[in-house]
Scaffold this motif. Structure first.
Motif, PDB file in Angstrom:
ATOM      1  N   ARG A 118       6.586   3.004  -6.903  1.00 61.31           N
ATOM      2  CA  ARG A 118       5.621   3.933  -6.299  1.00 61.31           C
ATOM      3  C   ARG A 118       4.921   3.199  -5.150  1.00 61.31           C
ATOM      4  N   PHE A 119       5.712   2.806  -4.173  1.00 66.03           N
ATOM      5  CA  PHE A 119       5.198   1.992  -3.088  1.00 66.03           C
ATOM      6  C   PHE A 119       4.406   2.835  -2.087  1.00 66.03           C
ATOM      7  N   HIS A 120       3.480   2.173  -1.399  1.00 62.48           N
ATOM      8  CA  HIS A 120       2.727   2.848  -0.346  1.00 62.48           C
ATOM      9  C   HIS A 120       3.724   3.404   0.672  1.00 62.48           C
ATOM     10  N   PRO A 121       3.597   4.687   1.028  1.00 65.52           N
ATOM     11  CA  PRO A 121       4.625   5.314   1.870  1.00 65.52           C
ATOM     12  C   PRO A 121       4.828   4.647   3.229  1.00 65.52           C
ATOM     13  N   ASP A 122       3.782   4.052   3.791  1.00 74.93           N
ATOM     14  CA  ASP A 122       3.927   3.438   5.112  1.00 74.93           C
ATOM     15  C   ASP A 122       4.802   2.190   5.086  1.00 74.93           C
ATOM     16  N   ALA A 124       6.975   1.585   2.235  1.00 76.99           N
ATOM     17  CA  ALA A 124       7.991   1.746   1.190  1.00 76.99           C
ATOM     18  C   ALA A 124       9.383   1.294   1.633  1.00 76.99           C
ATOM     19  N   ASN A 147       3.743  -1.978  -6.451  1.00 76.87           N
ATOM     20  CA  ASN A 147       3.191  -0.622  -6.577  1.00 76.87           C
ATOM     21  C   ASN A 147       1.691  -0.600  -6.290  1.00 76.87           C
ATOM     22  N   THR A 148       1.014  -1.699  -6.565  1.00 78.54           N
ATOM     23  CA  THR A 148      -0.440  -1.749  -6.361  1.00 78.54           C
ATOM     24  C   THR A 148      -0.814  -2.214  -4.957  1.00 78.54           C
ATOM     25  N   ARG A 150      -1.614  -2.285  -1.205  1.00 78.41           N
ATOM     26  CA  ARG A 150      -2.076  -1.351  -0.183  1.00 78.41           C
ATOM     27  C   ARG A 150      -2.325  -2.136   1.102  1.00 78.41           C
ATOM     28  N   GLU A 153      -5.340  -1.165   7.024  1.00 81.39           N
ATOM     29  CA  GLU A 153      -5.061  -0.308   8.180  1.00 81.39           C
ATOM     30  C   GLU A 153      -4.952  -1.163   9.435  1.00 81.39           C
ATOM     31  N   GLN A 288       4.796  -0.734   9.163  1.00 84.67           N
ATOM     32  CA  GLN A 288       3.547   0.032   9.071  1.00 84.67           C
ATOM     33  C   GLN A 288       2.957   0.295  10.453  1.00 84.67           C
ATOM     34  N   GLU A 292       1.969   3.975  11.932  1.00 83.52           N
ATOM     35  CA  GLU A 292       0.601   4.326  12.310  1.00 83.52           C
ATOM     36  C   GLU A 292       0.569   4.843  13.747  1.00 83.52           C
TER      37      GLU A 292
END
Length: 298
Positions: A118-122, A124, A147-148, A150, A153, A288, A292
């Motif tokens: 369940r990876f961060h979509p940006d 993944a 998965n954890t 993040r 930004e 990422q 963005e």
């Protein structure tokens, strides 16, 4: 293989020198399938080895003993198989406690339970490639960790562009192209997609640099003087090519910008931060950064 790794085989808690000297001087572990050599069998006691509670016990022509604890390899981590494994181990090593052995085996089984990514979509596309680098015994734990994760930004952008302060923009842009082409020339064999200059190419670069531990493996002067600027030029070029961006060159490389939509992005600054450490490859990934910029294109 996974169970063997979790058990610490072949050293089983010993240093390499001791392990090489003593070898399998006693039965440290038993697995789904085992072959005990003649010397070890005699050390433990042939009668004891041949009376081990197991699915199959077979004495081989050279005096070795084949021991199969469970009918199929696929079920080696089931609770029933672990109970059988603990019984066999304690039979061969009466000095061990059954409950302690079984608890350890169950912990090893728990470490192998599949974890859904369940990876961060940006990030993944990048993170999904990392678990395969690790030993089978570590992959599920690594997936849970990722998965954890993040990513911070991206901060390498400005709401308003700094005006260009170079006398000959065309010559500067040509130098950016030369930097980018140098990166392609250096890595096209290891990262073939780099020649396509797509978002997927950035993910492939992320994975390559992370797998190689590039920021911590190579000299800092090489990275700061060559690799980071080349990565910045390549990244900026993809923003131009794939997102319709426009270069705004500056005398200071890290101030050079690419205008995309209502924002201006700083690819050289991003690349410098990206190349700081192995962790920064995750925190400041190229994957990422592109996503963005793409999100703010309109």
């Amino acid at each position: 293989m996974a169970d063997s790794n979790l058990a610490g085989s072949p050293c089983h808690g010993r240093d390499e020198e001791t392990s090489a000297r003593d070898g399998f001087d006693k039965i440290y572990e038993v697995f789904w399938l085992n072959v005990f050599g003649p010397k070890l069998v005699e050390s433990v006691g042939r009668e004891r080895v041949l009376s081990t509670p197991a699915h199959l016990v077979e004495e081989l022509p050279n005096g070795s003993v084949l021991l199969v604890l469970w009918p199929t390899a696929a079920g080696f981590a089931s609770d029933e198989a672990r109970v059988a494994q603990a019984r066999a181990h304690v039979h061969l090593r009466p000095d061990l406690d059954f409950d302690t052995v079984l608890r350890t085996l169950r912990e090893r089984s728990a470490a192998l339970v599949p974890v859904e990514p369940r990876f961060h979509p940006d990030v993944a596309p990048f993170l999904s490639r990392l678990p395969d680098v690790f030993a089978i015994s570590e992959r599920q734990r690594k997936i849970a960790e990722l998965n954890t994760f993040r990513p911070p930004e991206p901060e390498e952008w400005l709401p308003v562009a700094l005006s260009s302060d170079v006398e000959n923009p065309e010559r500067v842009l040509t130098s950016y192209g030369d930097l980018s082409e140098g990166l392609v020339a250096a890595l096209h064999t290891k990262v073939p997609s780099i020649m396509d200059a797509t978002p997927e190419s950035l993910t492939d670069l992320d994975f390559h640099f992370w797998r190689e531990n590039f920021p911590e493996r190579y000299k800092r002067d090489l990275i700061d003087g060559h690799t980071a600027p080349a990565v910045g030029a390549y990244l900026g070029g993809i923003l131009v090519r794939r997102l319709g961006g426009t270069w705004v060159p500056r005398q200071r490389l890290e101030e050079s910008q690419v205008r995309v939509g209502q924002r201006v992005w700083l690819p050289f600054l991003r690349a410098r931060r990206y190349m700081h450490s192995r962790q920064s490859l995750l925190d400041s990934s190229l994957t990422q950064f592109f996503r963005e910029a793409e999100r703010h294109r309109a």
